[in-house]
Design a protein around this motif. Structure first.
Motif, PDB file in Angstrom:
ATOM      1  N   ILE A 134      -2.040   8.810  -9.183  1.00  0.00           N
ATOM      2  CA  ILE A 134      -2.979   8.890  -9.574  1.00  0.00           C
ATOM      3  C   ILE A 134      -4.356   9.763 -10.185  1.00  0.00           C
ATOM      4  O   ILE A 134      -5.240   9.240 -11.263  1.00  0.00           O
ATOM      5  CB  ILE A 134      -3.898   6.747  -8.968  1.00  0.00           C
ATOM      6  N   ARG A 135      -4.996   9.891  -8.871  1.00  0.00           N
ATOM      7  CA  ARG A 135      -5.202  10.927  -9.284  1.00  0.00           C
ATOM      8  C   ARG A 135      -5.740  12.375 -10.509  1.00  0.00           C
ATOM      9  O   ARG A 135      -5.529  13.112 -11.247  1.00  0.00           O
ATOM     10  CB  ARG A 135      -5.677  11.852  -7.983  1.00  0.00           C
ATOM     11  N   ARG A 170       1.605  -1.161  -0.200  1.00  0.00           N
ATOM     12  CA  ARG A 170      -0.157  -0.120  -0.021  1.00  0.00           C
ATOM     13  C   ARG A 170       0.551   1.456   0.169  1.00  0.00           C
ATOM     14  O   ARG A 170       0.688   2.145  -0.995  1.00  0.00           O
ATOM     15  CB  ARG A 170      -0.531  -0.111   1.345  1.00  0.00           C
ATOM     16  N   GLU A 172      -8.577   6.518  -7.934  1.00  0.00           N
ATOM     17  CA  GLU A 172      -7.945   5.763  -7.136  1.00  0.00           C
ATOM     18  C   GLU A 172      -8.155   4.712  -6.011  1.00  0.00           C
ATOM     19  O   GLU A 172      -7.548   3.658  -5.979  1.00  0.00           O
ATOM     20  CB  GLU A 172      -7.084   6.412  -5.790  1.00  0.00           C
ATOM     21  N   GLN A 173      -9.784   4.766  -6.101  1.00  0.00           N
ATOM     22  CA  GLN A 173     -10.081   3.352  -5.126  1.00  0.00           C
ATOM     23  C   GLN A 173      -9.822   2.258  -5.539  1.00  0.00           C
ATOM     24  O   GLN A 173     -10.744   1.446  -5.653  1.00  0.00           O
ATOM     25  CB  GLN A 173     -11.464   4.059  -4.404  1.00  0.00           C
ATOM     26  N   GLY A 224      -9.700   2.008   1.266  1.00  0.00           N
ATOM     27  CA  GLY A 224     -10.011   3.279   1.601  1.00  0.00           C
ATOM     28  C   GLY A 224     -11.601   3.410   1.733  1.00  0.00           C
ATOM     29  O   GLY A 224     -12.059   4.421   2.012  1.00  0.00           O
ATOM     30  N   ILE A 257       2.317   2.911  -3.538  1.00  0.00           N
ATOM     31  CA  ILE A 257       1.201   3.153  -4.586  1.00  0.00           C
ATOM     32  C   ILE A 257       0.930   4.712  -4.261  1.00  0.00           C
ATOM     33  O   ILE A 257       0.239   4.745  -3.136  1.00  0.00           O
ATOM     34  CB  ILE A 257       0.065   2.872  -4.684  1.00  0.00           C
ATOM     35  N   ASP A 258       0.741   5.836  -4.700  1.00  0.00           N
ATOM     36  CA  ASP A 258       0.456   7.609  -4.529  1.00  0.00           C
ATOM     37  C   ASP A 258      -0.294   7.036  -5.315  1.00  0.00           C
ATOM     38  O   ASP A 258      -0.623   7.406  -6.222  1.00  0.00           O
ATOM     39  CB  ASP A 258       1.993   7.389  -5.803  1.00  0.00           C
ATOM     40  N   THR A 259      -1.482   7.361  -4.307  1.00  0.00           N
ATOM     41  CA  THR A 259      -2.952   7.472  -4.760  1.00  0.00           C
ATOM     42  C   THR A 259      -2.738   8.866  -5.187  1.00  0.00           C
ATOM     43  O   THR A 259      -3.506   9.110  -6.410  1.00  0.00           O
ATOM     44  CB  THR A 259      -3.714   7.395  -3.957  1.00  0.00           C
ATOM     45  N   LEU A 287      -7.167   0.484  -6.866  1.00  0.00           N
ATOM     46  CA  LEU A 287      -6.599  -0.134  -5.978  1.00  0.00           C
ATOM     47  C   LEU A 287      -7.803  -1.674  -5.703  1.00  0.00           C
ATOM     48  O   LEU A 287      -7.083  -2.068  -5.197  1.00  0.00           O
ATOM     49  CB  LEU A 287      -6.698   1.067  -3.855  1.00  0.00           C
TER      50      LEU A 287
END
Length: 380
Positions: free
Chosen positions: A39-40, A31, A58-59, A93, A34-36, A62
């Motif tokens: 991704i956004r 976890r 991002e969810q 999340g 991973i750069d959320t 994931l």
């Protein structure tokens, strides 16, 4: 004294999802990689500035990644896991009081936004760039291809009408008319093709037209599938490139491997020095392409082939570097086995070349994240 169950369960609970994730759980280690926010940022051009707020992209990514990590590739099964798997909820999340999305959320977002965006390819490439930045990538590599079954059956293969002779076309129409009176299961009809010669030149799948009849030529039965090519560095078994090709015999591996090398040199600031592979790559065009790119070919040598480039590879087979490359070559087979046995890569779930390439990039991203989780220090 023998204990008994508490007949009066508690009315209120104080629960934090993180307490259900053990310290050695793979998801806890993956976890932080991973750069959320990234991704956004990549998804921002795909969304309108007005309207109702969407599910955070991002969810969605994931959830897909976590599902493949657990070997859950079906979207309906993934929603069931999101409902009851607390570790997956923590990874994605989702709080306890949040309801998981409908399974169609994944397919509709792929169809409308993600399929043609190249997003998963970007995420895979950035993971490779992170490994290069951490100096985890060797300049000695291995190429290999594997067959992955398509989401289509042999029953979906029908003749291309333009290839049929008039007499054959009439015979087939009459047979269809005769079989129309019999009661058939529309979901799984009875199809008899005994004695009928089938090939990719004369037949096509109505379910997935990009899928082809394919086999390795070692006496095994043909399956409906694709060729997946991978480029692996030999030190830590990190995938530097992955792609999917329609099956065209040995050419789908050699041409796909050459394309992977060129794409890696185009995207990453690192030059490949050696390439190891099996005897399927011992072909003059492929060996010549490696030499022109100033890459030493550590290809398993055949006794056939009298060209100068064939003789060069045979001379290299006496060196220590060649023997080390051939030993490391088997590691990519372990990667394919890991993906197929544990993460559902034995069969594609999507259809069409563009869709299955995205699925392959997701698998490559997952395999690299698993390697990096072991190699990089845990965050403080």
């Amino acid at each position: 004294m023998m204990g008994t169950a508490d007949p009066q369960p508690s009315m209120f609970y104080r629960i934090n999802l993180e307490q259900f994730v053990t310290a050695d759980h793979p998801m806890r280690k993956i976890r932080p990689l991973i750069d959320t926010a990234r991704i956004r940022q990549l998804c921002e051009p795909l969304y309108a500035e007005t309207g109702r707020p969407s599910i955070p992209p991002e969810q969605l990514f994931l959830a897909l990644l976590g599902g493949y990590l657990l070997g859950v590739t079906s979207e309906r099964a993934l929603v069931r896991e999101l409902t009851g798997n607390l570790v997956l909820r923590w990874f994605v999340g989702l709080d306890l009081d949040q309801t998981p999305w409908d399974h169609s959320t994944f397919s509709q977002n792929r169809k409308r936004r993600f399929t043609e965006s190249g997003l998963l390819e970007r995420l895979f490439d950035e993971t490779v760039a992170l490994a290069i930045k951490q100096r985890l990538v060797s300049q000695h590599t291995t190429l290999d291809g594997t067959l992955v079954q398509a989401n289509a059956s042999h029953k979906s293969f029908v003749p291309m009408e333009v290839f049929l002779k008039p007499a054959e076309y009439k015979r087939r129409i009459r047979s269809l008319d005769q079989g129309a009176d019999q009661e058939q299961d529309p979901g799984n009809p009875t199809v008899t093709f005994r004695g009928e010669r089938r090939s990719n030149q004369t037949h096509v799948s109505t379910t997935d037209p990009d899928a082809k009849l394919a086999n390795k030529g070692n006496g095994t039965a043909a399956l409906v599938g694709y060729t997946v090519n991978g480029l692996m560095e030999n030190r830590h078994r990190l995938l530097l490139g992955i792609t999917v090709e329609t099956f065209r015999g040995p050419a789908s591996e050699t041409d796909g491997g050459r394309q992977l090398i060129d794409l890696f040199h185009e995207k990453q600031a690192l030059r490949i020095q050696t390439v190891g592979a099996d005897k399927g790559y011992f072909a003059k065009p492929f060996l010549t392409a490696l030499v022109r790119r100033r890459i030493t070919p550590h290809i398993a040598a055949k006794t056939t082939g009298r060209e100068a480039v064939h003789q060069r590879v045979r001379r290299l087979s006496r060196t220590v570097g060649y023997r080390l490359s051939q030993r490391a070559r088997k590691k990519i087979e372990e990667l394919w086995g890991e993906a197929k046995c544990w993460h559902g890569f034995r069969r594609f779930q999507r259809r069409g070349l563009l869709q299955v390439r995205d699925e392959a990039y997701l698998m490559g991203w997952l395999l690299n994240l698993k390697r990096l989780a072991k190699l990089l220090p845990a965050p403080a």
